[in-house]
Design a protein around this motif. Structure first.
Motif, mmCIF file in Angstrom:
data_model
loop_
_atom_site.group_PDB
_atom_site.id
_atom_site.type_symbol
_atom_site.label_atom_id
_atom_site.label_comp_id
_atom_site.label_asym_id
_atom_site.label_seq_id
_atom_site.Cartn_x
_atom_site.Cartn_y
_atom_site.Cartn_z
ATOM 1 N N VAL A 177 122.609 31.045 21.939
ATOM 2 C CA VAL A 177 123.322 31.923 21.007
ATOM 3 C C VAL A 177 123.086 33.366 21.423
ATOM 4 C CG1 VAL A 177 123.589 32.695 18.609
ATOM 5 C CG2 VAL A 177 123.095 30.288 19.087
ATOM 6 N N PHE A 178 124.157 34.141 21.456
ATOM 7 C CA PHE A 178 124.070 35.576 21.715
ATOM 8 C C PHE A 178 124.458 36.288 20.431
ATOM 9 C CE2 PHE A 178 126.253 39.304 24.167
ATOM 10 C CZ PHE A 178 125.174 40.134 23.908
ATOM 11 N N HIS A 179 123.506 36.983 19.808
ATOM 12 C CA HIS A 179 123.767 37.766 18.595
ATOM 13 C C HIS A 179 124.092 39.180 19.050
ATOM 14 C CE1 HIS A 179 123.659 38.378 14.285
ATOM 15 N NE2 HIS A 179 122.850 39.413 14.424
ATOM 16 N N VAL A 180 125.335 39.608 18.839
ATOM 17 C CA VAL A 180 125.849 40.801 19.513
ATOM 18 C C VAL A 180 126.269 41.873 18.512
ATOM 19 C CG1 VAL A 180 128.205 39.860 19.603
ATOM 20 C CG2 VAL A 180 127.500 41.564 21.297
ATOM 21 N N SER A 181 126.053 43.122 18.880
ATOM 22 C CA SER A 181 126.536 44.236 18.065
ATOM 23 C C SER A 181 128.056 44.226 18.040
ATOM 24 C CB SER A 181 126.051 45.572 18.640
ATOM 25 O OG SER A 181 126.767 46.650 18.057
ATOM 26 N N PRO A 182 128.662 44.451 16.857
ATOM 27 C CA PRO A 182 130.123 44.471 16.776
ATOM 28 C C PRO A 182 130.724 45.848 17.063
ATOM 29 C CG PRO A 182 129.220 44.643 14.577
ATOM 30 C CD PRO A 182 128.039 44.540 15.516
ATOM 31 N N SER A 183 129.897 46.834 17.334
ATOM 32 C CA SER A 183 130.383 48.209 17.492
ATOM 33 C C SER A 183 130.787 48.475 18.936
ATOM 34 C CB SER A 183 129.304 49.200 17.054
ATOM 35 O OG SER A 183 129.720 50.527 17.290
ATOM 36 N N ARG A 184 132.059 48.742 19.170
ATOM 37 C CA ARG A 184 132.590 48.963 20.523
ATOM 38 C C ARG A 184 131.858 50.062 21.269
ATOM 39 N NH1 ARG A 184 137.094 49.330 17.402
ATOM 40 N NH2 ARG A 184 137.220 51.556 17.826
ATOM 41 N N ASP A 185 131.544 51.148 20.574
ATOM 42 C CA ASP A 185 130.976 52.311 21.244
ATOM 43 C C ASP A 185 129.455 52.338 21.197
ATOM 44 O OD1 ASP A 185 133.535 53.381 21.909
ATOM 45 O OD2 ASP A 185 133.762 53.981 19.819
ATOM 46 N N GLU A 186 128.832 51.347 20.555
ATOM 47 C CA GLU A 186 127.387 51.243 20.523
ATOM 48 C C GLU A 186 126.886 50.351 21.652
ATOM 49 O OE1 GLU A 186 124.611 50.738 16.774
ATOM 50 O OE2 GLU A 186 125.402 48.770 17.334
ATOM 51 N N LEU A 187 127.665 49.328 21.977
ATOM 52 C CA LEU A 187 127.279 48.354 22.993
ATOM 53 C C LEU A 187 127.964 48.680 24.315
ATOM 54 C CD1 LEU A 187 125.769 45.580 23.332
ATOM 55 C CD2 LEU A 187 128.019 44.512 23.014
ATOM 56 N N PRO A 188 127.204 48.816 25.400
ATOM 57 C CA PRO A 188 127.840 49.069 26.701
ATOM 58 C C PRO A 188 128.881 48.009 27.033
ATOM 59 C CG PRO A 188 125.454 49.386 26.854
ATOM 60 C CD PRO A 188 125.729 48.813 25.489
ATOM 61 N N ARG A 189 129.984 48.436 27.635
ATOM 62 C CA ARG A 189 131.103 47.530 27.911
ATOM 63 C C ARG A 189 130.671 46.323 28.748
ATOM 64 N NH1 ARG A 189 135.840 48.672 24.910
ATOM 65 N NH2 ARG A 189 135.485 50.795 24.184
ATOM 66 N N ARG A 190 129.672 46.539 29.579
ATOM 67 C CA ARG A 190 129.190 45.444 30.430
ATOM 68 C C ARG A 190 128.808 44.217 29.604
ATOM 69 N NH1 ARG A 190 127.803 41.532 32.433
ATOM 70 N NH2 ARG A 190 126.446 41.111 34.222
ATOM 71 N N TRP A 191 128.382 44.434 28.363
ATOM 72 C CA TRP A 191 127.873 43.337 27.551
ATOM 73 C C TRP A 191 128.829 42.896 26.447
ATOM 74 C CZ3 TRP A 191 124.641 41.506 30.661
ATOM 75 C CH2 TRP A 191 123.840 42.346 31.438
ATOM 76 N N SER B 114 127.372 35.293 17.985
ATOM 77 C CA SER B 114 127.222 35.675 16.579
ATOM 78 C C SER B 114 127.341 37.183 16.455
ATOM 79 C CB SER B 114 125.854 35.195 16.073
ATOM 80 O OG SER B 114 125.549 35.752 14.817
ATOM 81 N N SER B 115 128.344 37.635 15.731
ATOM 82 C CA SER B 115 128.482 39.073 15.490
ATOM 83 C C SER B 115 127.474 39.513 14.440
ATOM 84 C CB SER B 115 129.892 39.399 15.009
ATOM 85 O OG SER B 115 129.956 40.734 14.522
ATOM 86 N N ALA B 116 126.899 40.686 14.672
ATOM 87 C CA ALA B 116 125.920 41.233 13.730
ATOM 88 C C ALA B 116 126.578 41.926 12.543
ATOM 89 C CB ALA B 116 124.989 42.211 14.451
ATOM 90 N N GLY B 117 127.890 41.815 12.420
ATOM 91 C CA GLY B 117 128.591 42.448 11.300
ATOM 92 C C GLY B 117 129.787 41.617 10.877
ATOM 93 N N ALA B 118 130.615 42.229 10.046
ATOM 94 C CA ALA B 118 131.815 41.537 9.580
ATOM 95 C C ALA B 118 132.870 41.475 10.672
ATOM 96 C CB ALA B 118 132.368 42.246 8.344
ATOM 97 N N GLY B 119 132.978 42.536 11.454
ATOM 98 C CA GLY B 119 133.937 42.572 12.549
ATOM 99 C C GLY B 119 133.353 41.968 13.811
ATOM 100 N N PHE B 120 134.209 41.806 14.817
ATOM 101 C CA PHE B 120 133.729 41.291 16.101
ATOM 102 C C PHE B 120 134.531 41.955 17.229
ATOM 103 C CE2 PHE B 120 136.465 38.367 13.840
ATOM 104 C CZ PHE B 120 137.463 38.031 14.737
#
Length: 343
Positions: A51-65, A82-88
């Motif tokens: 499972v990869f729990h990932v930040s849903p924020s486009r500009d917070e997470l480097p594009r590579r990931w 798994s998104s860490a928020g409501a959006g993905f």
């Protein structure tokens, strides 16, 4: 002995309940990747992860990931993202479906917080709260009448999208005796009424609403949908509020509608990019109240989404169907892959 279940997240801030909950499970190994480390170290963590729990924020997470076809090809053991928020926004759900990977989010976990800020932005813009605050701190010689605003009580509120957050906004709006209209192409008229709003088409919502508030996702159907023509179709003197996603509204077109006086004000929590440039046209307008994508950033909401996320991951790894599964059609394939990987 049961196979060890591996969960990976990166060191983006998260409420501590997430880590504590997963680490209390004896058969789950939680690894936190440091984004300052070389890509190869993070690749190794993801290659082993179930499972990869990932930040849903486009500009917070480097594009590579961001989760794309290319990243998924590097993750042969991945069962779920798994998104860490409501959006993905950082997850290509279609790519995950092609790869047999479940996508889950925490939709609803921050609905109350987002709804409260949406109402707060309506009040701040309509009552000129921020303008009054700035003037009182820096100037003298102005009158109270120069800061005269309007009540939101009794106004017509138009909601574009009436999911978890839209329904929470409608509930709060009724406390202000607002008439609530809603347009949501994904819901039936009965569902919209059950959410506390009068169902209308998009054109009528724009024409009749004193305040338009966005609560829709960012996807191919909504990207750029609030453009110059849309703002022109809104009621003269109306307010525009969004706690949805940057990119749904055209920022240049909104600035033009406000500068011309066609729209009286805007409350904006989301931007493209985030944060906006300091010289962004919208930030130079006194008719704009600006916040930094903080609608869902409260202690309560962040704890909710972290706790929900951890519980959903634990259940998913046990083979339980997740309650917030974005791509349900992939679940049978996920169960088959889980059986092969985890026994």
């Amino acid at each position: 002995m049961a196979a060890l279940k591996r969960v990976c997240r990166f060191n983006v801030w998260i409420n501590p309940v997430f880590d504590a909950t997963l680490r209390a499970e004896p058969d789950i190994d939680l690894q936190v990747g440091d984004l300052q480390r070389p890509d190869s170290a993070l690749q190794a963590l993801l290659r082993a992860a179930h499972v990869f729990h990932v930040s849903p924020s486009r500009d917070e997470l480097p594009r590579r990931w961001h989760v794309t076809d290319a990243l998924l090809a590097e993750c042969p053991n991945l069962l779920a993202v798994s998104s860490a928020g409501a959006g993905f926004d950082t997850v290509d759900a279609a790519a995950c479906t092609r790869a047999g990977v479940a996508v889950v989010n925490q939709v609803g976990g921050n609905a109350r917080s987002v709804a409260e800020l949406a109402i707060g932005l309506m009040l701040a813009v309509s009552r000129k709260i921020c303008v009054s605050d700035r003037l009182l701190r820096t100037q003298r010689g102005f009158s109270r009448e120069s800061l005269m605003g309007h009540e939101i009580g009794g106004a017509t509120l138009g909601l574009v999208g009436i999911g978890h957050t839209g329904r929470a906004v409608a509930k709060l709006a009724r406390g202000f005796d607002m008439r609530v209209l809603a347009y949501d192409p994904l819901l039936s008229a009965e569902a919209i009424r059950a959410g506390g709003a009068e169902p209308v088409d998009r054109a009528r919502l724009l024409a009749e609403s004193d305040i338009v508030s966005l609560h829709c996702p960012l996807d191919d159907t909504t990207r750029g949908s609030f453009d110059a023509a849309t703002f022109a179709a809104m009621k003269p003197g109306a307010l525009f509020v969004t706690t949805a996603r940057g990119g749904v509204h055209d920022e240049a077109a909104l600035a033009a509608a406000l500068t011309s006086g066609h729209l009286a004000g805007a409350g904006l929590d989301v931007w493209a990019p985030e944060p906006p440039a300091l010289d962004a046209a919208l930030l130079g307008l006194d008719t704009v109240v600006a916040t930094y994508h903080t609608a869902g950033v409260t202690h309560e909401a962040r704890r909710n989404v972290a706790a929900w996320g951890a519980a959903q991951i634990i259940g998913l790894l046990k083979g339980e169907a997740p309650p917030r599964l974005v791509n349900p059609e992939v679940w049978p394939a996920v169960l088959e892959r889980r059986a092969r990987l985890l026994g």
